[in-house]
Structures are given as C-alpha cells and as structure tokens.
Design a protein around this motif. Structure first.
Motif, PDB file in Angstrom:
ATOM      1  N   PRO A 131       0.827  -1.213   0.000  1.00 48.85           N
ATOM      2  CA  PRO A 131       0.000   0.000   0.000  1.00 48.85           C
ATOM      3  C   PRO A 131       0.864   1.267   0.000  1.00 48.85           C
ATOM      4  O   PRO A 131       2.013   1.260   0.462  1.00 48.85           O
ATOM      5  CB  PRO A 131      -0.793  -0.118   1.306  1.00 48.85           C
ATOM      6  N   ALA A 132       0.309   2.344  -0.503  1.00 49.91           N
ATOM      7  CA  ALA A 132       0.980   3.639  -0.448  1.00 49.91           C
ATOM      8  C   ALA A 132       1.108   4.075   1.011  1.00 49.91           C
ATOM      9  O   ALA A 132       0.296   3.695   1.857  1.00 49.91           O
ATOM     10  CB  ALA A 132       0.187   4.673  -1.238  1.00 49.91           C
ATOM     11  N   PRO A 133       2.143   4.863   1.334  1.00 47.47           N
ATOM     12  CA  PRO A 133       2.370   5.266   2.730  1.00 47.47           C
ATOM     13  C   PRO A 133       1.186   5.963   3.379  1.00 47.47           C
ATOM     14  O   PRO A 133       0.988   5.851   4.586  1.00 47.47           O
ATOM     15  CB  PRO A 133       3.576   6.208   2.634  1.00 47.47           C
ATOM     16  N   GLU A 134       0.389   6.675   2.582  1.00 49.99           N
ATOM     17  CA  GLU A 134      -0.732   7.414   3.161  1.00 49.99           C
ATOM     18  C   GLU A 134      -1.976   6.554   3.373  1.00 49.99           C
ATOM     19  O   GLU A 134      -2.984   7.026   3.913  1.00 49.99           O
ATOM     20  CB  GLU A 134      -1.090   8.612   2.274  1.00 49.99           C
ATOM     21  N   THR A 135      -1.944   5.272   3.006  1.00 48.67           N
ATOM     22  CA  THR A 135      -3.108   4.397   3.171  1.00 48.67           C
ATOM     23  C   THR A 135      -3.449   4.226   4.649  1.00 48.67           C
ATOM     24  O   THR A 135      -2.570   3.906   5.458  1.00 48.67           O
ATOM     25  CB  THR A 135      -2.832   3.011   2.559  1.00 48.67           C
ATOM     26  N   PRO A 136      -4.705   4.419   5.059  1.00 49.64           N
ATOM     27  CA  PRO A 136      -5.071   4.196   6.466  1.00 49.64           C
ATOM     28  C   PRO A 136      -4.787   2.754   6.881  1.00 49.64           C
ATOM     29  O   PRO A 136      -5.092   1.820   6.136  1.00 49.64           O
ATOM     30  CB  PRO A 136      -6.573   4.498   6.491  1.00 49.64           C
ATOM     31  N   ILE A 137      -4.233   2.588   8.063  1.00 49.26           N
ATOM     32  CA  ILE A 137      -3.863   1.248   8.511  1.00 49.26           C
ATOM     33  C   ILE A 137      -5.083   0.332   8.575  1.00 49.26           C
ATOM     34  O   ILE A 137      -4.965  -0.885   8.386  1.00 49.26           O
ATOM     35  CB  ILE A 137      -3.140   1.312   9.877  1.00 49.26           C
ATOM     36  N   GLY A 138      -6.254   0.893   8.791  1.00 53.74           N
ATOM     37  CA  GLY A 138      -7.462   0.080   8.827  1.00 53.74           C
ATOM     38  C   GLY A 138      -7.821  -0.552   7.498  1.00 53.74           C
ATOM     39  O   GLY A 138      -8.636  -1.479   7.450  1.00 53.74           O
ATOM     40  N   GLU A 139      -7.233  -0.063   6.408  1.00 54.69           N
ATOM     41  CA  GLU A 139      -7.505  -0.600   5.074  1.00 54.69           C
ATOM     42  C   GLU A 139      -6.371  -1.491   4.556  1.00 54.69           C
ATOM     43  O   GLU A 139      -6.445  -1.976   3.429  1.00 54.69           O
ATOM     44  CB  GLU A 139      -7.715   0.557   4.089  1.00 54.69           C
ATOM     45  N   VAL A 140      -5.367  -1.708   5.371  1.00 59.00           N
ATOM     46  CA  VAL A 140      -4.164  -2.418   4.930  1.00 59.00           C
ATOM     47  C   VAL A 140      -4.268  -3.908   5.264  1.00 59.00           C
ATOM     48  O   VAL A 140      -4.555  -4.266   6.416  1.00 59.00           O
ATOM     49  CB  VAL A 140      -2.916  -1.816   5.605  1.00 59.00           C
ATOM     50  N   PRO A 141      -4.025  -4.798   4.294  1.00 62.62           N
ATOM     51  CA  PRO A 141      -3.961  -6.229   4.618  1.00 62.62           C
ATOM     52  C   PRO A 141      -2.676  -6.533   5.391  1.00 62.62           C
ATOM     53  O   PRO A 141      -1.586  -6.127   4.985  1.00 62.62           O
ATOM     54  CB  PRO A 141      -3.957  -6.905   3.243  1.00 62.62           C
ATOM     55  N   LEU A 142      -2.807  -7.215   6.505  1.00 64.53           N
ATOM     56  CA  LEU A 142      -1.692  -7.455   7.416  1.00 64.53           C
ATOM     57  C   LEU A 142      -1.425  -8.945   7.562  1.00 64.53           C
ATOM     58  O   LEU A 142      -2.317  -9.771   7.368  1.00 64.53           O
ATOM     59  CB  LEU A 142      -2.013  -6.867   8.796  1.00 64.53           C
ATOM     60  N   TYR A 187      -3.282   4.852  18.495  1.00 61.98           N
ATOM     61  CA  TYR A 187      -3.479   5.360  17.140  1.00 61.98           C
ATOM     62  C   TYR A 187      -4.968   5.236  16.811  1.00 61.98           C
ATOM     63  O   TYR A 187      -5.804   5.269  17.689  1.00 61.98           O
ATOM     64  CB  TYR A 187      -2.613   4.573  16.144  1.00 61.98           C
ATOM     65  N   ASP A 188      -5.279   5.089  15.557  1.00 62.99           N
ATOM     66  CA  ASP A 188      -6.636   4.745  15.139  1.00 62.99           C
ATOM     67  C   ASP A 188      -6.578   4.188  13.731  1.00 62.99           C
ATOM     68  O   ASP A 188      -5.512   4.167  13.102  1.00 62.99           O
ATOM     69  CB  ASP A 188      -7.587   5.943  15.234  1.00 62.99           C
ATOM     70  N   ALA A 189      -7.715   3.742  13.222  1.00 60.34           N
ATOM     71  CA  ALA A 189      -7.748   3.072  11.922  1.00 60.34           C
ATOM     72  C   ALA A 189      -7.370   3.990  10.772  1.00 60.34           C
ATOM     73  O   ALA A 189      -7.019   3.520   9.687  1.00 60.34           O
ATOM     74  CB  ALA A 189      -9.132   2.477  11.678  1.00 60.34           C
ATOM     75  N   ALA A 190      -7.416   5.306  11.001  1.00 57.93           N
ATOM     76  CA  ALA A 190      -7.076   6.261   9.945  1.00 57.93           C
ATOM     77  C   ALA A 190      -5.587   6.600   9.905  1.00 57.93           C
ATOM     78  O   ALA A 190      -5.143   7.317   9.001  1.00 57.93           O
ATOM     79  CB  ALA A 190      -7.878   7.546  10.137  1.00 57.93           C
ATOM     80  N   THR A 191      -4.804   6.095  10.851  1.00 56.80           N
ATOM     81  CA  THR A 191      -3.364   6.375  10.874  1.00 56.80           C
ATOM     82  C   THR A 191      -2.712   5.884   9.590  1.00 56.80           C
ATOM     83  O   THR A 191      -2.884   4.714   9.219  1.00 56.80           O
ATOM     84  CB  THR A 191      -2.704   5.687  12.074  1.00 56.80           C
ATOM     85  N   PRO A 192      -1.939   6.718   8.889  1.00 58.12           N
ATOM     86  CA  PRO A 192      -1.259   6.263   7.668  1.00 58.12           C
ATOM     87  C   PRO A 192      -0.263   5.156   7.979  1.00 58.12           C
ATOM     88  O   PRO A 192       0.503   5.249   8.947  1.00 58.12           O
ATOM     89  CB  PRO A 192      -0.550   7.519   7.159  1.00 58.12           C
ATOM     90  N   VAL A 193      -0.260   4.119   7.164  1.00 61.77           N
ATOM     91  CA  VAL A 193       0.641   3.006   7.390  1.00 61.77           C
ATOM     92  C   VAL A 193       2.097   3.453   7.361  1.00 61.77           C
ATOM     93  O   VAL A 193       2.946   2.892   8.055  1.00 61.77           O
ATOM     94  CB  VAL A 193       0.379   1.877   6.367  1.00 61.77           C
ATOM     95  N   GLY A 194       2.413   4.502   6.597  1.00 55.87           N
ATOM     96  CA  GLY A 194       3.777   4.989   6.521  1.00 55.87           C
ATOM     97  C   GLY A 194       4.317   5.525   7.840  1.00 55.87           C
ATOM     98  O   GLY A 194       5.534   5.668   7.999  1.00 55.87           O
ATOM     99  N   LYS A 195       3.433   5.839   8.802  1.00 58.62           N
ATOM    100  CA  LYS A 195       3.884   6.283  10.124  1.00 58.62           C
ATOM    101  C   LYS A 195       4.222   5.112  11.035  1.00 58.62           C
ATOM    102  O   LYS A 195       4.766   5.302  12.122  1.00 58.62           O
ATOM    103  CB  LYS A 195       2.795   7.141  10.772  1.00 58.62           C
ATOM    104  N   LEU A 196       3.882   3.906  10.607  1.00 61.12           N
ATOM    105  CA  LEU A 196       4.050   2.734  11.451  1.00 61.12           C
ATOM    106  C   LEU A 196       5.097   1.758  10.950  1.00 61.12           C
ATOM    107  O   LEU A 196       5.685   1.021  11.731  1.00 61.12           O
ATOM    108  CB  LEU A 196       2.704   1.995  11.581  1.00 61.12           C
ATOM    109  N   TRP A 197       5.341   1.742   9.655  1.00 61.62           N
ATOM    110  CA  TRP A 197       6.272   0.740   9.113  1.00 61.62           C
ATOM    111  C   TRP A 197       7.710   1.211   9.189  1.00 61.62           C
ATOM    112  O   TRP A 197       8.001   2.370   9.432  1.00 61.62           O
ATOM    113  CB  TRP A 197       5.887   0.319   7.701  1.00 61.62           C
ATOM    114  N   THR A 198       8.627   0.245   9.017  1.00 63.44           N
ATOM    115  CA  THR A 198      10.051   0.553   8.915  1.00 63.44           C
ATOM    116  C   THR A 198      10.627  -0.222   7.749  1.00 63.44           C
ATOM    117  O   THR A 198      10.048  -1.203   7.303  1.00 63.44           O
ATOM    118  CB  THR A 198      10.802   0.140  10.195  1.00 63.44           C
TER     119      THR A 198
END
Length: 241
Positions: A40-51, A230-241
């Motif tokens: 996913p793009a970095p700005e994708t909300p974490i709630g929409e990301v397959p994990l 956090y919340d479901a709207a947090t961008p995945v790019g703020k959480l990944w490394t």
C-alpha cells in the motif's frame, strides 16, 4: 544504489517504488511475483491495509552462525484474526541444532531431520506474504534471517516493509520525554519484550518461543496498540520501517 539507500532508511516512505524497482530487476520468478504484488501507499489508512503477523524461531540470534527452524504466520486485520488461514512450518536448519535451541523451542533433531528445507516452503511463504504488510515483534530477527535464507536459495535477497510492535513500544517507553526522565532518575527501563508488552494492554499470557503462537500474540498486540495509541485512519507509513 537506490535500492540499498531505500531499504536502509528507518522510515521508508518510498517502499512502493523500491518494490517496483525490485520487481523489474529480479531474476527469479518467485521474487519477481512477490515484489510485483507491491504494498500500500504510505498514506493508506492502517485500517484498510492487509496485514500478516510473522514469527521466526531460529537456532540462535546470529544470522552468520544460526538458522531458521520454524515459521508461523497469521493473516489479520485490525478487527479480525481469521485463524483458519494460519500457517506453520518446521524447517530443516542449515546449521545444527544446539541443546539450548532444543530446550527453548522444543523442536528436536528427529523433527528437523524429517522437515523440509526452507527452499521447499518458500513459494508458499512468499505467496502468503505478498501484497500484505508484515507485522513482527523485533524485526532485527525476522528481517536479516529471512533475507539471508532467501538469498541462499534464490541468489537474491528480499527486503520489504515491516511494522515492528517492539519498535512501537520503544517509541512510547524508551524514546519519549517521560522515558528519558525515568532514565535520568536511574529507574530501570520498561520491558518491551512481547509478553511484557501484551500485559500492559491486558492481553493474556501465551507460552512463548513457538512461531505460530508468537505470530498470533504479535497480531493481537498490534491490534491493541492501534486501538489505544493510534486509530484506523493512521497512515501506514507512520508505522512501518
């Protein structure tokens, strides 16, 4: 090279471009398909990301001297953990088991003698990880051991974005202003080990050092971290490394 620069940054906002570059350059068809699945793009909300939560058990902590002995993974979302999709493999390590490893993981010589090589399960593993963001607890095990094992079989390594639940705990309990003040006051640091981190969120204790159980424990911990901090709207790019 660009690939090495991107893969070494602590907060890699360019992961989608990096994975596309690897898809274009990869020689092995397994890796080409894996990288082509992208992320996913970095700005994708974490709630929409397959994990997918991933845990490796190894014969030791040094990637130069030790090897993977078991792998557990659990696909999940912030709201659901479908355990029917879990996967677990014992694999034959390229280096001998030690007595300490047998005691810790309870995987014996006879089990690994009958187990497949890591290369035999690699197509299933890459398919299960493709297109998902991998969640681990302490990426400094999963990332180098996976890259080394893949390179040994396919001639090319594989790096991809990970969310590290231990790093998220470190942001709160090791790197914050309050944590620095605690250190200045000579107080012992808060433990960010998996079990201790789970207890802070009221999660139950599980028996550790089993790859599938630890993968499940990591998935639950991440769900709790997002819900509390956090919340479901947090961008995945703020959480990944």
């Amino acid at each position: 090279m660009l690939s090495h620069r991107l893969a070494s940054r602590s907060q890699v906002q360019e992961w989608p471009a990096y994975l596309q570059q690897r898809a274009d350059a990869a020689h092995d068809p397994l890796l080409k398909a894996f990288f082509a699945a992208g992320c996913p793009a970095p700005e994708t909300p974490i709630g929409e990301v397959p994990l997918v939560a991933l845990d490796l058990e190894t014969t030791g902590l040094d990637v130069q001297r030790h090897a993977i002995v078991s792998i557990g993974l659990v696909p999940f979302s912030l709201s659901r953990i479908p355990l029917a999709l879990r996967r677990y493999w014992v694999v034959r390590p390229s280096r001998a088991l030690s007595d300490a490893s047998i005691t810790l993981h309870r995987i014996t010589h006879s089990e690994v003698a009958e187990a497949p090589d890591f290369g035999d399960i690699l197509p299933e593993l890459l398919e299960a990880l493709a297109g998902r963001i991998v969640v681990v607890h302490f990426r400094h095990i999963e990332r180098p051991f996976l890259a080394d094992a893949i390179k040994a079989r396919l001639g090319e390594g594989a790096r991809f974005p990970m969310i590290d639940t231990m790093s998220l705990e470190a942001r709160l309990h090791r790197l914050s202003l309050w944590a620095r003040l605690q250190r200045w006051m000579r107080r012992p640091p808060v433990s960010i080990r998996l079990g201790d981190s789970r207890r802070r969120y009221g999660l139950p204790d599980y028996q550790g050092h089993h790859a599938l159980v630890d993968a499940l424990a990591t998935a639950e911990l991440f769900q709790a971290q997002v819900a509390k901090h956090y919340d479901a709207a947090t961008p995945v790019g703020k959480l990944w490394t």
